[in-house]
Scaffold this motif. Structure first.
Motif, PDB file in Angstrom:
ATOM      1  N   THR A 343      87.569 -50.897  54.520  1.00  0.00           N
ATOM      2  CA  THR A 343      88.422 -51.957  54.722  1.00  0.00           C
ATOM      3  C   THR A 343      89.642 -51.223  54.452  1.00  0.00           C
ATOM      4  OG1 THR A 343      86.756 -53.566  54.032  1.00  0.00           O
ATOM      5  CG2 THR A 343      89.267 -54.228  54.099  1.00  0.00           C
ATOM      6  N   SER A 345      93.832 -52.445  53.971  1.00  0.00           N
ATOM      7  CA  SER A 345      94.752 -53.631  53.868  1.00  0.00           C
ATOM      8  C   SER A 345      96.006 -53.374  53.685  1.00  0.00           C
ATOM      9  CB  SER A 345      93.950 -54.492  52.761  1.00  0.00           C
ATOM     10  OG  SER A 345      94.754 -55.742  52.718  1.00  0.00           O
ATOM     11  N   ASP A 347      99.532 -55.618  52.387  1.00  0.00           N
ATOM     12  CA  ASP A 347     100.052 -56.744  52.310  1.00  0.00           C
ATOM     13  C   ASP A 347     101.648 -56.677  51.955  1.00  0.00           C
ATOM     14  OD1 ASP A 347      99.653 -60.003  50.919  1.00  0.00           O
ATOM     15  OD2 ASP A 347     101.117 -58.604  49.600  1.00  0.00           O
ATOM     16  N   THR A 368      98.819 -60.811  54.706  1.00  0.00           N
ATOM     17  CA  THR A 368      97.956 -59.574  54.646  1.00  0.00           C
ATOM     18  C   THR A 368      97.426 -59.141  56.015  1.00  0.00           C
ATOM     19  OG1 THR A 368      97.552 -60.207  52.274  1.00  0.00           O
ATOM     20  CG2 THR A 368      95.930 -58.477  53.239  1.00  0.00           C
ATOM     21  N   GLU A 370      94.351 -56.837  57.715  1.00  0.00           N
ATOM     22  CA  GLU A 370      93.050 -56.035  57.271  1.00  0.00           C
ATOM     23  C   GLU A 370      92.483 -55.394  58.584  1.00  0.00           C
ATOM     24  OE1 GLU A 370      91.312 -58.393  53.455  1.00  0.00           O
ATOM     25  OE2 GLU A 370      90.682 -58.881  55.567  1.00  0.00           O
ATOM     26  N   THR A 384      89.549 -57.212  62.674  1.00  0.00           N
ATOM     27  CA  THR A 384      90.688 -57.454  61.882  1.00  0.00           C
ATOM     28  C   THR A 384      90.931 -58.847  61.443  1.00  0.00           C
ATOM     29  OG1 THR A 384      91.607 -58.181  63.982  1.00  0.00           O
ATOM     30  CG2 THR A 384      91.842 -55.661  63.361  1.00  0.00           C
ATOM     31  N   TYR A 410      93.427 -67.667  56.395  1.00  0.00           N
ATOM     32  CA  TYR A 410      93.187 -66.694  57.576  1.00  0.00           C
ATOM     33  C   TYR A 410      93.704 -67.337  58.815  1.00  0.00           C
ATOM     34  CZ  TYR A 410      90.895 -63.477  54.283  1.00  0.00           C
ATOM     35  OH  TYR A 410      90.734 -62.509  53.282  1.00  0.00           O
TER      36      TYR A 410
END
Length: 659
Positions: A343, A345, A347, A368, A370, A384, A410
């Motif tokens: 992963t 990420s 942010d 964020t 990912e 994603t 999300y």
């Protein structure tokens, strides 16, 4: 046993002769009701044997101090007393007090070993006026060993680093339950000279190796005199093959769960605000900077591998055929199931501090992005996610009110529609009434990926039709240091809770509730006698396959006295008990606990232990005899066909050094 006795003698002799040269008891922290951090004292003006040491968690401005008490062994073992394992320290562990995972976003789904592992959430960023080192060593029956090491120091006023290492190595009492875990973590915190630019770095590496034996074949072996040595009892998986387990060398386990995880987090930010030069004396000026606005970027990368491997599956044909429908079992080829994930990420967040001089009041907004990659024996996949988040925190200046509201959502990607909302309000009432808190939390999230797709060298399971899970939590918490009690009432509402209905078929439970009450209380019976009580009461409501003990308790009766000015002695007995219930069984291939309704676990007797703990300034020692109940009753069970060990003797030492 000879090794344990020798260490015990050395421990007692050293305790009687030791004159500690350091004192780590001078810890300053932020208290309630107007109490504030004591100002740091310079190293030149401090006595040579004292320090000021505090730590923070990532994203949390509240300071904490190291626990220096000597009366609770579970803190040394770093596992809450309500947890139980599958029979050996380091095996898969479960909390008897039901604790759902209240997080949204992508989840690989493997959590039976979380209690042992480092992560970014429990990473500590330290501030210390002197270099501080802490070492701990435990040795137990059957060559069980635990090593803990911590070192942290400030380099000047603007840099701190810390290093942690934890080792768990335990061959166990039964066949094929050996464990060998290694966890490493490092953190770095820096601050620029003008105090505008700051960085935080957290890195950890976890390596979990745990033998999987599928439980013993029959409980009749526990009462058969031929099997007093539990290592001779037949088990379901792995057979009577030999295993090698060394502290720092390689360990041979024919059947094991092998988890590996590495992760690094780098966060940096720049502040705008106001600074002042404070004149302390004729030769000393101090530059104080109060941030008003911050822009912050956080980068993290994690890689993980979850593997189950059986090098001799032909020795467990009946077990795999019954529980996983493997037919036939291919001769001469190992059974392997592996999930690999990575992963990446990024942010970006902005923060505003409305009240100058207080970083405990802020507003934070951010986004964020990912990228998630999965790798399996035959296929690979890539996802994603885009997540928006916000937070408001306000700890008032008098530190009586603490309000926090936090949420994330999300908006795009594989987890679209996942969200988490948390709100809490805390109020310090008085020294007599203590502190009370109200908490609300609601989480909507995809099930762990292991439930949706699982692949091994024998079969591949595709599980379609699983919908999002929704959990809600309402909590009331009362903490009273003066009256020495803590009360917490939790009410959970679950919808579409995902679980395994057998060893490999997932299912989702319809709406059900859980009422949970935990209570901890200390009673001073006499001048030197204390009674520590821990209780938990739980009850499910609704149509649910899950079961928990309706009642769980731990009772400790201690004698505590200070001898020779510096020797703090704590000795006593401890007993644990839980009411009969249908304890979860365990799917070793998946690495997940499984609800069942065929075998009820009844304690043959309460789990009884006796202990002697003492502390001499910065030196701690503990001697503990566990499972005393096995001298007059049959071994208890933690799960169907997973039995507790016999009597266990543990001896441990802990040192703290200030340089």
């Amino acid at each position: 046993m000879r090794k344990i006795c020798l260490i015990g003698c050395l421990l007692i002799c050293s305790a009687l002769s030791l004159k500690a040269q350091i004192n780590t008891g001078r810890f300053s922290g932020m208290g309630r009701g107007g109490a504030t951090n004591k100002p740091d004292t310079s190293q030149h003006s401090m006595p040579p044997d004292t320090l000021t040491l505090r730590y923070y968690f990532l994203g949390d401005p509240t300071p904490h101090t190291i626990d220096s008490s000597a009366n609770d062994f579970s803190k040394y073992l770093q596992m809450p007393a309500s947890y139980h394992t599958l029979g050996n320290n380091g095996n898969a562990a479960q909390n008897l007090i039901f604790t759902p995972r209240m997080k949204d976003g992508f989840d690989p789904g493997f959590h039976s070993y979380d209690i042992y592992q480092f992560n970014h959430d429990n990473a500590r960023l330290y501030h210390t006026t002197r270099p501080y080192t802490e070492l701990q060593y435990l040795v137990g029956s059957k060559q069980e060993q635990i090593i803990d090491a911590l070192h942290t120091q400030d380099r000047g006023e603007r840099i701190n680093f810390s290093f942690e290492y934890r080792k768990i190595n335990s061959p166990g009492y039964y066949q094929n339950q050996s464990t060998n875990h290694n966890m490493i973590r490092a953190t770095v915190r820096t601050l620029s000279q003008n105090k505008r630019y700051h960085t935080e770095v957290s890195w950890y590496s976890n390596k979990i190796n745990s033998g999987e034996n599928g439980g013993i074949k029959s409980d009749t072996f526990l009462t058969n005199s031929r099997f007093k040595d539990r290592l001779t009892i037949p088990v379901n998986v792995g057979g009577p093959s030999s295993q090698q387990n060394t502290l720092f060398g390689s360990s041979t386990m024919n059947v094991k769960s092998a988890y590996k995880e590495n992760s690094i987090l780098f966060s940096h930010g720049y502040d705008w605000g106001k600074g002042d030069t404070i004149h302390i004396n004729d030769s000393t000026d101090y530059y104080k900077f109060d941030p008003l606005f911050r822009i912050q970027h956080t980068f993290s990368y994690s890689s993980s591998q979850f593997e189950y491997v059986d090098n001799q599956p032909d020795s467990a044909v009946a077990y795999y055929s019954e529980h996983y429908d493997f037919a036939p079992v291919y001769t001469g080829t190992k059974l392997d199931a592996m999930h690999k994930w990575s992963t990446l990420s990024n942010d970006l967040s902005v923060m505003q501090f409305p009240l100058r001089g207080s970083q405990s009041q802020f507003i934070k907004l951010g986004a964020t992005f990912e990228t998630i990659k999965g790798s399996f024996p035959d296929i690979e996949m890539k996802f994603t996610n885009l997540m928006l988040h916000g937070e408001y925190r306000n700890l008032t200046r008098n530190q009586k009110w603490d309000f926090q509201a936090k949420g994330d959502f999300y908006t795009a990607g594989v987890n679209t529609g996942d969200y988490s909302i948390t709100g809490s309000l805390s109020r310090y009432l008085s020294r007599t009434l203590g502190n009370v808190q109200l908490l609300f939390r609601n989480v909507n999230t995809e099930p762990g990926y292991a439930y949706r797709f699982f692949q091994s060298t024998r079969q591949t399971w595709y599980n379609y039709g699983l919908t999002k899970q929704n959990y809600s939590q309402l909590s009331f918490i009362a903490d009273n240091p003066k009256l020495m009690y803590n009360l917490q009432v939790n009410y959970y509402i679950f919808n579409n809770y995902t679980y395994l209905k057998d060893f490999y078929h997932p299912a989702q439970a319809p709406l059900f509730n859980l009422l949970q009450v935990t209570f901890n209380k200390q009673i001073v019976i006499a001048k030197r006698f204390n009674w520590y009580m821990d209780y938990a009461f739980q009850q499910f409501q609704g149509n649910t396959p899950f079961h928990v003990p309706a009642a769980w308790t731990r009772q400790r009766l201690t004698f505590e006295k200070t001898l020779y000015l510096n020797l703090n002695l704590v000795t006593g007995i401890e007993a644990k008990y839980f009411s009969p219930y249908y304890a979860d069984t365990y799917s070793n291939l998946y690495g997940l606990f499984v609800p069942q309704e065929t075998t009820k676990i009844n304690l043959n007797s309460p789990e009884v232990a006796a202990f002697v703990n003492f502390r001499i300034r910065s030196f701690w020692a503990y001697i503990r005899g566990e499972n005393l109940n096995t001298f007059f009753a049959k071994n208890n069970y933690t799960a169907p066909m997973y039995a507790d060990p016999n009597f266990v003797l543990r001896i441990g030492l802990r040192w703290a050094f200030v340089n």
